[in-house]
Design an enzyme around this catalytic site. Sequence first.
Site, short mmCIF file in Angstrom:
data_model
loop_
_atom_site.label_atom_id
_atom_site.label_comp_id
_atom_site.label_asym_id
_atom_site.label_seq_id
_atom_site.Cartn_x
_atom_site.Cartn_y
_atom_site.Cartn_z
N ASN A 282 0.40 1.68 -11.83
CA ASN A 282 -0.14 2.80 -10.96
C ASN A 282 -0.24 3.30 -10.68
OD1 ASN A 282 -2.96 3.87 -9.81
ND2 ASN A 282 -3.84 2.28 -9.11
N HIS B 32 -11.21 0.38 -9.16
CA HIS B 32 -10.12 0.05 -8.08
C HIS B 32 -11.37 0.39 -6.73
CE1 HIS B 32 -6.93 0.85 -6.01
NE2 HIS B 32 -5.86 0.31 -6.80
N GLU C 88 -7.21 -7.70 -4.86
CA GLU C 88 -6.11 -6.70 -4.63
C GLU C 88 -7.62 -6.63 -3.44
OE1 GLU C 88 -4.34 -3.57 -7.26
OE2 GLU C 88 -6.23 -2.49 -6.67
N GLY D 28 -1.12 -0.78 -0.11
CA GLY D 28 -0.68 0.33 0.17
C GLY D 28 -0.29 0.13 1.27
N SER E 132 0.89 -4.24 -2.46
CA SER E 132 1.96 -3.81 -2.09
C SER E 132 3.03 -4.67 -2.51
CB SER E 132 1.86 -4.47 -0.65
OG SER E 132 1.19 -3.15 0.24
N GLY F 234 0.99 -0.45 -7.23
CA GLY F 234 1.13 0.68 -6.78
C GLY F 234 2.60 1.46 -6.52
N GLY F 235 2.24 1.68 -4.89
CA GLY F 235 3.46 3.18 -4.75
C GLY F 235 4.45 2.57 -5.10
P1 PGA Z 1 0.01 -0.79 -3.50
O1 PGA Z 1 -1.09 -0.05 -4.92
O2 PGA Z 1 1.46 -1.37 -4.79
O3 PGA Z 1 1.02 0.30 -3.37
O4 PGA Z 1 -0.26 -1.37 -2.63
C1 PGA Z 1 -1.73 -0.86 -6.00
C2 PGA Z 1 -2.87 -0.91 -5.95
O5 PGA Z 1 -3.63 0.16 -5.44
O6 PGA Z 1 -3.50 -1.32 -7.62
#
Ligand code: PGA
Length: 236
Positions: A8, A86, A159, A165, A195, A216-217
């Site tokens: 993502n 989300h 999540e 994040g 994360s 995400g990140g």
């Molecule tokens: P993250 O984000 O891996 O940066 O924590 C996950 C997401 O928002 O789907």
Amino acid sequence: MPKLVIANFKMHAPDPKKWSSFKSPKGAEVIVCPAFPFLAEWKSKNFKLGAQDVFYENKRSGGAYTGEVSADMLRSLGAEYVIVGHSERRRLGDTDRIVNLKLKTAISSGLKVVLCVGESKDIRSRGKAQAEKFIRGQVQTAMAGVKKSVLPKIVIAYEPIWAIGTGVAAHPADAERMAAFIRSILPVRVLYGGSVSSANAESFLGAKGIDGALVGGASLDKSEFQKIASVGSRKK
Ligand code: PGA
């Protein structure tokens, strides 16, 4: 079933040219979700394409909805999946009712859905039972009026908001428990997100009942994401 590993990108724009060497490892299903304007550029034989959101009206002839993007438009750009609900969209105003409408529109338009659910830190601090009650509510309202026959087209990403994040992932055992809880409500594939990195991918993708990861990140770095996808490909 192969593990589902989803990137993502959120409102970032990594360069698709730099990803030309990315290969979906055999044994994992990889989906990349760029921002709307870049969907077509990311179409690739190496992975599937997903969008990060969709509007809940899908008038084939178009419609007076300034700023919105329909499911048909996403499909015409090559998207096979869409993320719905989300927490970053919920924070900006997507209610459970809107999430339900988006999910139904996406499914009836032929998209597969990654439905995100997750409790806040505040709810989690009130205990496991409260967190489960909240997640049950999110799942049930999002799925209201959805026929059982379309369940194979839906995956749920658990999540927890406090893990997104932040660099502080949930404890894999807690994620495993919540995945089992979600599956007791609905027989669907359940992913973990929040994360996820190459350092902890093993513990989530190897956990019982966790069918994949929403990343995400860490997905912004091609080699990091490649490592996570490889971990997924080795897990059954
Ligand atoms: P993250 O984000 O891996 O940066 O924590 C996950 C997401 O928002 O789907």
